[in-house]
Design a protein around this motif. Structure first.
Motif, PDB file in Angstrom:
ATOM      1  N   SER A  56      38.416  43.798  48.576  1.00 17.29           N
ATOM      2  CA  SER A  56      37.930  42.450  48.285  1.00 17.29           C
ATOM      3  C   SER A  56      36.427  42.381  48.504  1.00 17.29           C
ATOM      4  CB  SER A  56      38.604  41.427  49.203  1.00 17.29           C
ATOM      5  OG  SER A  56      40.002  41.485  49.074  1.00 17.29           O
ATOM      6  N   ARG A  62      42.521  36.046  50.386  1.00  6.26           N
ATOM      7  CA  ARG A  62      43.857  36.457  49.932  1.00  6.26           C
ATOM      8  C   ARG A  62      44.847  35.820  50.895  1.00  6.26           C
ATOM      9  NH1 ARG A  62      43.952  41.218  46.426  1.00  6.26           N
ATOM     10  NH2 ARG A  62      41.845  42.013  46.198  1.00  6.26           N
ATOM     11  N   SER A 167      42.846  34.124  43.838  1.00  6.03           N
ATOM     12  CA  SER A 167      43.727  34.380  42.696  1.00  6.03           C
ATOM     13  C   SER A 167      44.359  33.083  42.213  1.00  6.03           C
ATOM     14  CB  SER A 167      44.832  35.370  43.082  1.00  6.03           C
ATOM     15  OG  SER A 167      45.788  34.735  43.915  1.00  6.03           O
TER      16      SER A 167
END
Length: 187
Positions: A56, A62, A167
């Motif tokens: 990342s 995340r 995401s």
């Protein structure tokens, strides 16, 4: 290697003791016998069946991810860079149900976080690049995925940096209150 308790029931931090000299360093990143001795379960270390790694960029979040059914245990470490790692206890009946704790995992101290089944887990990359390694005790089954939005106001997680990329799955994750209803909890 030392094993330290945390504020969350059943969560521990494994603290390697690196040997450093003019060449650099050497450290043992896992010791099955010490892990099993601490848990009091012979063969617990052998139950890990999958190793995964994520990379990342700074600011990326995340999480917050969990697993239904039997849950999953994982051993998490940052192999490169640093992350702000967060756990939330989602085990109804646990003395720390609903509690959260944050940990710094990095490539300087090599701390590992043992996350037993029944926790939400997420992290934010603190460095330009952060590689996180996960050792997991069950194969992934997407049908058991649980999630709560990283910015859920009821959890009010204090992420240390401005939020970078997230995401689509994490941006659309459910709420803490919806997860509580799913768990059938009165909390």
């Amino acid at each position: 290697m030392r094993i330290e308790r945390t504020e969350l029931a059943d969560v521990v931090v494994l603290v390697p003791e690196p040997f450093r000299d003019e060449r650099g360093l050497f450290t043992r990143t896992f010791d099955a016998a010490e892990f099993d001795a601490h848990l009091g379960v012979d063969g617990a270390a052998a139950s890990f069946v999958q190793d995964s790694q994520s990379r990342s960029r700074r600011g990326v979040i995340r999480g917050m991810h969990g697993r239904g059914g039997r849950g999953e245990a994982k051993l998490v470490r940052c192999a490169h860079g640093a992350v702000h790692d967060v756990l939330v206890d989602i085990r109804p009946g646990s003395p720390t149900f609903g509690a959260q704790q944050a940990f710094r995992l990095d490539d300087a101290d090599f701390h590992h976080l043992y996350v037993p089944p029944g926790f939400l887990h997420g992290f934010q990359a603190l460095t330009e690049v952060a590689d996180v390694c996960y050792r997991i005790d069950r194969p992934h089954d997407p049908a058991e995925d649980l999630g709560v939005a990283y910015d859920d106001p009821d959890l009010a997680i204090g992420w240390p940096l401005p939020v970078g990329v997230v995401s689509a799955r994490d941006a659309q994750a459910g709420s803490w209150s919806r997860l509580l209803a799913t768990l059938g909890s009165s909390h």
